[in-house]
Scaffold this active site. Structure first.
Site, PDB file in Angstrom:
ATOM      1  N   ASP A  43       0.844  -1.193   0.000  1.00 36.53           N
ATOM      2  CA  ASP A  43       0.000   0.000   0.000  1.00 36.53           C
ATOM      3  C   ASP A  43       0.880   1.244   0.000  1.00 36.53           C
ATOM      4  O   ASP A  43       1.659   1.469   0.924  1.00 36.53           O
ATOM      5  CB  ASP A  43      -0.892   0.010   1.258  1.00 36.53           C
ATOM      6  N   TYR A  48       2.704   9.831  -0.373  1.00 37.73           N
ATOM      7  CA  TYR A  48       3.773   9.289   0.476  1.00 37.73           C
ATOM      8  C   TYR A  48       5.156   9.621  -0.121  1.00 37.73           C
ATOM      9  O   TYR A  48       6.167   9.354   0.508  1.00 37.73           O
ATOM     10  CB  TYR A  48       3.646   7.767   0.655  1.00 37.73           C
ATOM     11  N   LYS A  73      -2.730   5.776  -4.397  1.00 37.03           N
ATOM     12  CA  LYS A  73      -3.849   6.693  -4.127  1.00 37.03           C
ATOM     13  C   LYS A  73      -3.548   8.056  -4.713  1.00 37.03           C
ATOM     14  O   LYS A  73      -2.391   8.497  -4.686  1.00 37.03           O
ATOM     15  CB  LYS A  73      -4.057   6.857  -2.609  1.00 37.03           C
ATOM     16  N   HIS A 106      -7.687   9.357  -2.275  1.00 34.98           N
ATOM     17  CA  HIS A 106      -7.105   9.312  -0.930  1.00 34.98           C
ATOM     18  C   HIS A 106      -7.900  10.134   0.087  1.00 34.98           C
ATOM     19  O   HIS A 106      -8.035   9.742   1.240  1.00 34.98           O
ATOM     20  CB  HIS A 106      -5.672   9.849  -1.016  1.00 34.98           C
ATOM     21  N   LYS A 227       2.524  -1.139   9.113  1.00 36.30           N
ATOM     22  CA  LYS A 227       3.853  -0.666   8.700  1.00 36.30           C
ATOM     23  C   LYS A 227       4.856  -1.029   9.785  1.00 36.30           C
ATOM     24  O   LYS A 227       4.579  -0.848  10.970  1.00 36.30           O
ATOM     25  CB  LYS A 227       3.811   0.844   8.516  1.00 36.30           C
ATOM     26  N   ASN A 237       3.879 -10.059  12.310  1.00 37.73           N
ATOM     27  CA  ASN A 237       2.613  -9.553  11.757  1.00 37.73           C
ATOM     28  C   ASN A 237       2.032 -10.494  10.701  1.00 37.73           C
ATOM     29  O   ASN A 237       0.819 -10.488  10.466  1.00 37.73           O
ATOM     30  CB  ASN A 237       2.805  -8.137  11.178  1.00 37.73           C
TER      31      ASN A 237
HETATM   32  N1  LIG Z   1      -5.600   6.200   3.607  1.00 38.77           N
HETATM   33  C1  LIG Z   1      -5.079   6.879   4.602  1.00 38.77           C
HETATM   34  O1  LIG Z   1      -5.439   8.054   4.831  1.00 38.77           O
HETATM   35  C2  LIG Z   1      -4.046   6.233   5.465  1.00 38.77           C
HETATM   36  C3  LIG Z   1      -3.665   6.853   6.678  1.00 38.77           C
HETATM   37  C4  LIG Z   1      -2.703   6.216   7.463  1.00 38.77           C
HETATM   38  C5  LIG Z   1      -2.147   5.009   7.060  1.00 38.77           C
HETATM   39  N2  LIG Z   1      -2.524   4.434   5.872  1.00 38.77           N
HETATM   40  C6  LIG Z   1      -1.946   3.128   5.438  1.00 38.77           C
HETATM   41  O2  LIG Z   1      -2.040   2.204   6.534  1.00 38.77           O
HETATM   42  C7  LIG Z   1      -0.740   1.703   6.821  1.00 38.77           C
HETATM   43  C8  LIG Z   1      -0.628   1.380   8.285  1.00 38.77           C
HETATM   44  O3  LIG Z   1      -0.821   2.534   9.090  1.00 38.77           O
HETATM   45  P1  LIG Z   1       0.334   3.164   9.982  1.00 38.77           P
HETATM   46  O4  LIG Z   1       1.636   2.778   9.401  1.00 38.77           O
HETATM   47  O5  LIG Z   1       0.104   4.620  10.101  1.00 38.77           O
HETATM   48  O6  LIG Z   1       0.063   2.553  11.422  1.00 38.77           O
HETATM   49  P2  LIG Z   1       0.136   1.082  12.056  1.00 38.77           P
HETATM   50  O7  LIG Z   1       0.491   0.068  11.026  1.00 38.77           O
HETATM   51  O8  LIG Z   1      -1.089   0.930  12.883  1.00 38.77           O
HETATM   52  O9  LIG Z   1       1.334   1.255  13.069  1.00 38.77           O
HETATM   53  C9  LIG Z   1       2.676   1.326  12.677  1.00 38.77           C
HETATM   54  C10 LIG Z   1       3.504   1.368  13.954  1.00 38.77           C
HETATM   55  O10 LIG Z   1       3.294   0.160  14.685  1.00 38.77           O
HETATM   56  C11 LIG Z   1       4.543  -0.424  15.029  1.00 38.77           C
HETATM   57  N3  LIG Z   1       4.413  -1.870  14.876  1.00 38.77           N
HETATM   58  C12 LIG Z   1       4.236  -2.585  13.722  1.00 38.77           C
HETATM   59  N4  LIG Z   1       4.178  -3.895  13.980  1.00 38.77           N
HETATM   60  C13 LIG Z   1       4.305  -4.026  15.330  1.00 38.77           C
HETATM   61  C14 LIG Z   1       4.320  -5.136  16.197  1.00 38.77           C
HETATM   62  N5  LIG Z   1       4.205  -6.393  15.744  1.00 38.77           N
HETATM   63  N6  LIG Z   1       4.484  -4.910  17.536  1.00 38.77           N
HETATM   64  C15 LIG Z   1       4.604  -3.661  18.006  1.00 38.77           C
HETATM   65  N7  LIG Z   1       4.600  -2.558  17.243  1.00 38.77           N
HETATM   66  C16 LIG Z   1       4.449  -2.743  15.890  1.00 38.77           C
HETATM   67  C17 LIG Z   1       5.553   0.152  14.056  1.00 38.77           C
HETATM   68  O11 LIG Z   1       6.799   0.311  14.677  1.00 38.77           O
HETATM   69  P3  LIG Z   1       8.074  -0.634  14.282  1.00 38.77           P
HETATM   70  O12 LIG Z   1       8.657  -0.072  13.018  1.00 38.77           O
HETATM   71  O13 LIG Z   1       8.963  -0.469  15.473  1.00 38.77           O
HETATM   72  O14 LIG Z   1       7.555  -2.029  14.124  1.00 38.77           O
HETATM   73  C18 LIG Z   1       4.968   1.533  13.704  1.00 38.77           C
HETATM   74  O15 LIG Z   1       5.437   2.508  14.617  1.00 38.77           O
HETATM   75  C19 LIG Z   1       0.194   2.828   6.353  1.00 38.77           C
HETATM   76  O16 LIG Z   1       1.536   2.419   6.235  1.00 38.77           O
HETATM   77  C20 LIG Z   1      -0.472   3.217   5.050  1.00 38.77           C
HETATM   78  O17 LIG Z   1      -0.143   2.277   4.034  1.00 38.77           O
HETATM   79  C21 LIG Z   1      -3.469   5.022   5.093  1.00 38.77           C
END
Ligand SMILES: NC(=O)c1ccc[n+]([C@@H]2O[C@H](COP(=O)([O-])OP(=O)(O)OC[C@H]3O[C@@H](n4cnc5c(N)ncnc54)[C@H](OP(=O)(O)O)[C@@H]3O)[C@@H](O)[C@H]2O)c1
Length: 282
Positions: A43, A48, A73, A106, A227, A237
């Protein structure tokens, strides 16, 4: 890997790798690791600023294009019909791909109804396999549905145990949308990961709390792409398919008080309009 079938008949892997807030260097270092670890769903987004790096990482991984599911997006400045057509070509150019598996609008602002025609044409031209929306509320999704000849297949919104989106999902129960959850782990929120409701469950299955939350997503029918830059988290994960939460455990998680991390404003905030020059990528 588990797949869901979208309302256009195409299949989508239920777990992927998200690249929000990853620099190009981070993408080039970690995305090939993720693909080697078995992630096939990626994604990204124009906003980005890492699509060029995503394209390079895909090539470097040696994976076959047909084995990957790639989403990008577009941002609202590019929704007007003619701009939208050019933006789709530019996105494919930056990713160095012949087609996208999924393309989303987006943010829910500007000329999205006009732009949807360009999205539909991109499907007919084979540039994009499936199209969907991100961050659109029920009213704005319905505006698209009124005009669409190809319905959105996916709605990507914030979903996590603190904001399970049961209400929005129920509004569209008949549309058979696939729901993608951003912030699946609450953006790594330590308070979410330390809620008592998860502790005993994680211990029972010999899993981490993050794995329990991702398993909850799978059983809720959500698509997620957490992520991580941490190789252990990357492996953990993806290791969520060998246990199943009971109905009682699912219900307990669904009793967590509901509050989003980010409330999408109805009117566009100033940052939506840029300036955004996606050709400028390291
Ligand atoms: N459409 C939109 O508006 C929108 C908005 C936000 C995000 N997104 C998409 O959604 C994806 C995911 O969202 P996000 O990256 O913001 O948040 P997320 O995946 O909920 O959280 C990422 C965080 O969680 C930690 N993490 C990951 N796996 C873990 C585990 N097994 N144990 C503990 N901590 C863990 C990571 O740190 P570490 O690196 O230390 O593991 C990172 O700091 C984005 O990358 C993007 O592709 C879309």
């Amino acid at each position: 890997m588990q797949y869901l079938t979208m309302n256009d008949g195409n299949k989508i892997p239920q777990l992927g790798y998200g690249t929000f807030q990853m620099s190009s260097a981070e993408v080039e270092a970690h995305l090939p690791e993720a693909i080697a670890a078995g992630y096939t769903h990626i994604d990204t987004a124009n906003a980005y600023y890492n699509e060029v790096a995503v394209g390079k990482a895909i090539k470097a991984s040696g994976a076959k294009r047909g084995d990957l599911f790639v989403t990008s997006k577009l941002f609202p400045q590019d929704y007007p019909y003619k701009k939208c057509k050019a933006a789709i070509d530019a996105t494919l150019g930056r990713l160095d791909l012949d087609y996208l598996d999924l393309l989303l609008f987006h943010q829910p602002y500007g000329e999205y109804v006009d732009g949807w025609r360009a999205m539909e044409e991109a499907v007919k031209e084979g540039k994009v396999r499936s199209i969907g929306l991100s961050n659109f509320n029920d009213r704005k999704v319905k505006e698209i549905l009124l005009e669409a000849t190809i319905k959105p297949v996916v709605i990507q919104v914030e979903i996590n145990p603190r904001w399970n989106q049961h209400q929005l999902k129920s509004v569209f129960a008949d549309e058979h949308f696939v729901w993608e959850g951003w912030y699946p782990l609450g953006h790594g929120d330590k308070k979410l990961l330390s809620l008592p409701v998860f502790e005993g469950v994680a211990e029972k299955y010999g899993k981490s709390v993050a794995q329990v939350i991702l398993r909850w997503h799978m059983q809720e029918g959500n698509i997620v792409f957490p992520k991580t830059l941490n190789p252990q988290h990357m492996a953990d994960n993806a290791n969520i398919f060998d246990f199943e939460l009971t109905d009682e455990e699912m219900a307990a998680i669904n009793r967590i008080p509901q509050k989003p991390y980010y409330r999408v404003p109805d009117e566009a905030p100033a940052w939506v309009w840029g300036p955004n020059d996606y050709s400028q990528q390291a």
